[in-house]
Design a protein around this motif. Structure first.
Motif, PDB file in Angstrom:
ATOM      1  N   PRO A  28       0.839  -1.214   0.000  1.00  0.00           N
ATOM      2  CA  PRO A  28       0.000   0.000   0.000  1.00  0.00           C
ATOM      3  C   PRO A  28       0.876   1.267   0.000  1.00  0.00           C
ATOM      4  O   PRO A  28       1.891   1.338   0.705  1.00  0.00           O
ATOM      5  CB  PRO A  28      -0.797  -0.119   1.293  1.00  0.00           C
ATOM      6  N   GLN A  29       0.486   2.227  -0.808  1.00  0.00           N
ATOM      7  CA  GLN A  29       1.271   3.451  -0.958  1.00  0.00           C
ATOM      8  C   GLN A  29       1.429   4.169   0.381  1.00  0.00           C
ATOM      9  O   GLN A  29       0.493   4.313   1.145  1.00  0.00           O
ATOM     10  CB  GLN A  29       0.583   4.376  -1.979  1.00  0.00           C
ATOM     11  N   GLY A  30       2.666   4.614   0.648  1.00  0.00           N
ATOM     12  CA  GLY A  30       2.969   5.349   1.864  1.00  0.00           C
ATOM     13  C   GLY A  30       3.342   4.480   3.054  1.00  0.00           C
ATOM     14  O   GLY A  30       3.815   4.993   4.073  1.00  0.00           O
ATOM     15  N   GLU A  31       3.193   3.136   2.954  1.00  0.00           N
ATOM     16  CA  GLU A  31       3.487   2.224   4.063  1.00  0.00           C
ATOM     17  C   GLU A  31       4.943   1.747   4.006  1.00  0.00           C
ATOM     18  O   GLU A  31       5.592   1.783   2.960  1.00  0.00           O
ATOM     19  CB  GLU A  31       2.553   1.029   4.019  1.00  0.00           C
ATOM     20  N   ARG A  32       5.423   1.306   5.180  1.00  0.00           N
ATOM     21  CA  ARG A  32       6.769   0.736   5.270  1.00  0.00           C
ATOM     22  C   ARG A  32       6.682  -0.779   5.091  1.00  0.00           C
ATOM     23  O   ARG A  32       5.795  -1.443   5.636  1.00  0.00           O
ATOM     24  CB  ARG A  32       7.401   1.042   6.631  1.00  0.00           C
ATOM     25  N   ARG A  33       7.605  -1.336   4.308  1.00  0.00           N
ATOM     26  CA  ARG A  33       7.666  -2.775   4.092  1.00  0.00           C
ATOM     27  C   ARG A  33       9.127  -3.229   4.076  1.00  0.00           C
ATOM     28  O   ARG A  33      10.025  -2.468   3.696  1.00  0.00           O
ATOM     29  CB  ARG A  33       7.014  -3.167   2.758  1.00  0.00           C
ATOM     30  N   VAL A  34       9.327  -4.477   4.514  1.00  0.00           N
ATOM     31  CA  VAL A  34      10.644  -5.102   4.399  1.00  0.00           C
ATOM     32  C   VAL A  34      10.582  -6.026   3.189  1.00  0.00           C
ATOM     33  O   VAL A  34       9.715  -6.909   3.119  1.00  0.00           O
ATOM     34  CB  VAL A  34      11.021  -5.885   5.669  1.00  0.00           C
ATOM     35  N   PRO A  61       7.134  -4.566   8.905  1.00  0.00           N
ATOM     36  CA  PRO A  61       8.285  -4.600   9.828  1.00  0.00           C
ATOM     37  C   PRO A  61       8.092  -5.595  10.965  1.00  0.00           C
ATOM     38  O   PRO A  61       9.052  -6.210  11.433  1.00  0.00           O
ATOM     39  CB  PRO A  61       8.358  -3.161  10.332  1.00  0.00           C
ATOM     40  N   GLU A  62       6.841  -5.766  11.417  1.00  0.00           N
ATOM     41  CA  GLU A  62       6.575  -6.714  12.505  1.00  0.00           C
ATOM     42  C   GLU A  62       6.749  -8.149  12.013  1.00  0.00           C
ATOM     43  O   GLU A  62       7.345  -8.987  12.700  1.00  0.00           O
ATOM     44  CB  GLU A  62       5.153  -6.515  13.052  1.00  0.00           C
ATOM     45  N   GLU A  63       6.229  -8.440  10.821  1.00  0.00           N
ATOM     46  CA  GLU A  63       6.372  -9.794  10.254  1.00  0.00           C
ATOM     47  C   GLU A  63       7.828 -10.115   9.972  1.00  0.00           C
ATOM     48  O   GLU A  63       8.262 -11.270  10.090  1.00  0.00           O
ATOM     49  CB  GLU A  63       5.576  -9.899   8.954  1.00  0.00           C
ATOM     50  N   ALA A  64       8.609  -9.096   9.610  1.00  0.00           N
ATOM     51  CA  ALA A  64      10.011  -9.322   9.248  1.00  0.00           C
ATOM     52  C   ALA A  64      10.848  -9.793  10.430  1.00  0.00           C
ATOM     53  O   ALA A  64      11.945 -10.331  10.226  1.00  0.00           O
ATOM     54  CB  ALA A  64      10.610  -8.040   8.681  1.00  0.00           C
ATOM     55  N   LEU A  65      10.328  -9.617  11.637  1.00  0.00           N
ATOM     56  CA  LEU A  65      11.078 -10.095  12.802  1.00  0.00           C
ATOM     57  C   LEU A  65      11.218 -11.621  12.777  1.00  0.00           C
ATOM     58  O   LEU A  65      12.120 -12.169  13.416  1.00  0.00           O
ATOM     59  CB  LEU A  65      10.382  -9.643  14.093  1.00  0.00           C
TER      60      LEU A  65
END
Length: 442
Positions: free
Chosen positions: A113-119, A142-146
């Motif tokens: 989604p536009q504007g969101e942070r992703r790993v 970012p939470e899932e990337a942990l």
């Protein structure tokens, strides 16, 4: 009743008892000879992917697998048919596109989604001088990337099996690995720097870096040692059972052997005499013989074999020498016929080429004991091949016969002694490992 401890039952359950594995995947895993969770446990990674998160792709040597946290800037739909869909993202230093072919637009809008942070994690490369990443392996919050491993194991695969399906199945199998009392002494583990069994199984499937998937990694060394140890214990039990089985004594009189030795223009070598003595002692013993005769090509193994067959004949029985090919069987016949004539024993061959009356005549002579020594090929395994009193079965080039075939030949008589021969050079340490259930003559 199984002697397997109940705590191990989950590892020996059917493969479809694991989550996500149905009949189709069971068949696919079967192509890799994986049939139980236990097999997955010891299917180890053969490579790995560094998934450590980096601040930026800028300055990296590409192509390379890169994991970095980005901000989704905008979606750039394809302007023409066949062109890729692009999503522009930026890390801490630079902007670059994520590229998707045959994109599912709804899925992409939800994942990015536009504007969101992703790993994102995948293969970054240069295209026309610009950094891009096509079809990232992972798109995570970012939470899932942990939960993303710093170093992801890569497993061997087969057709129809994806890396993620393999990793999921192995993770489920590892969860079933029980905490067991270790069978190795604590002093050995400490001196070698090895982990306990459960820790070793866990560590091989959760490597921290490339060095953890090398053969000399402590966890892998520990499991390899276990494999050798269990193999040796199994062979020791097999040898113990074999020696407890009652055999039949076939004592040499020297009558036929003496005639051959007198006809020889040379004396046997010291190694040949030693091997003949060891085999003769085994044949005279009441326990069944199971011995390996090893020697280089031209070292005189066939002569030793023939003299051993004469021991069986001297004891009133018969012997058979099995060769993997008809050519080798006939070579043996050419070499041994003069010795058989000197000993005054009946030597004959039986191969797949023997047909009709000739074959019937040989089978009849074998049944009534007229043929004392038989040279044969796989034709000897056939059910209509019967001996009057088979005492010794010798298998030449034993590595070219299966275990079941060797056992079948041993059933051709009552408590048959077995000698297998090989010219394949085998270091003594490996020979003891692989032929530990055999006594050995060199």
């Amino acid at each position: 009743m199984s002697g397997r401890p109940e705590v191990l039952f989950p590892l020996f359950a059917s493969l479809d008892s694991l989550p996500g594995i149905g009949p189709k995947l069971v068949r696919v895993f079967g192509q890799m000879e994986i049939g139980r969770p236990r097999d997955l446990l010891f299917t180890m990674p053969n490579a790995g992917v560094d998934r450590r998160c980096r601040p930026t792709v800028a300055g990296l040597t590409l192509p390379a697998t890169v994991t970095t946290e980005v901000t989704v800037l905008r979606h750039l739909p394809n302007q023409a048919k066949g062109r890729p869909y692009r999503v522009s993202v930026s890390d801490s230093e630079m902007e670059f596109p994520l590229v998707f072919f045959h994109a599912n637009l709804d899925w992409l809008q939800k994942k990015l989604p536009q504007g969101e942070r992703r790993v994102i994690s995948g293969r970054a490369e240069l295209f026309d001088g610009t950094v891009q990443m096509a079809h990232p392996d992972y798109i995570l919050t970012p939470e899932e990337a942990l939960q993303l491993p710093r170093f992801e194991p890569v497993y061997p695969l087969t057709q129809g099996l994806a890396q993620k399906a393999m990793a999921k199945a192995i993770a489920a199998a590892v969860e079933r690995a029980p905490e067991l009392d270790d069978w190795l002494e604590a002093a050995l583990l400490e001196s070698m720097g090895w982990p306990r069994w459960h820790d070793a199984v866990t560590q091989v499937h959760a490597p921290d870096s490339a060095k953890d998937i090398k053969p000399n990694a402590p966890a892998r060394q520990r499991l390899a040692y276990d494999e050798f140890l269990s193999h040796q214990v199994t062979l020791s039990l097999a040898r113990s059972r074999r020696r407890s089985r009652k055999g039949r004594s076939s004592a040499a009189t020297g009558r036929f052997q003496a005639r051959v030795l007198e006809a020889l223009p040379y004396r046997p070598t010291g190694a040949q005499e030693r091997a003949m003595r060891e085999i003769s002692e085994d044949l005279a013993d009441s326990a069944r013989m199971n011995r390996l005769l090893q020697g280089d090509v031209g070292s005189g193994k066939t002569f030793v074999a023939f003299m051993s067959l004469l021991v069986a004949v001297e004891a009133g029985g018969q012997g058979v020498l099995m060769a993997p090919t008809e050519i080798l069987a006939r070579q043996h016949l050419e070499a041994l016929k003069p010795l058989a004539e000197a000993a005054r024993v009946v030597l004959e061959t039986l191969t797949g080429r023997d047909k009709g009356k000739e074959r019937s005549g040989k089978l009849a002579a074998l049944r009534n004991g007229e043929i004392q020594i038989l040279l044969g090929t796989h034709a000897v395994f056939q059910k209509d091949v019967e001996f009057r009193d088979l005492r010794l079965a010798i298998i030449d080039e034993q590595h070219r016969f299966g275990v079941a075939q060797r056992m079948e030949l041993g059933k051709k008589g009552d408590t048959v002694d077995v000698l297998v021969m090989t010219a394949t050079p085998i270091p003594r340490s490996l020979s003891l490992t692989h032929f530990g259930d055999l006594d050995m003559s060199v």
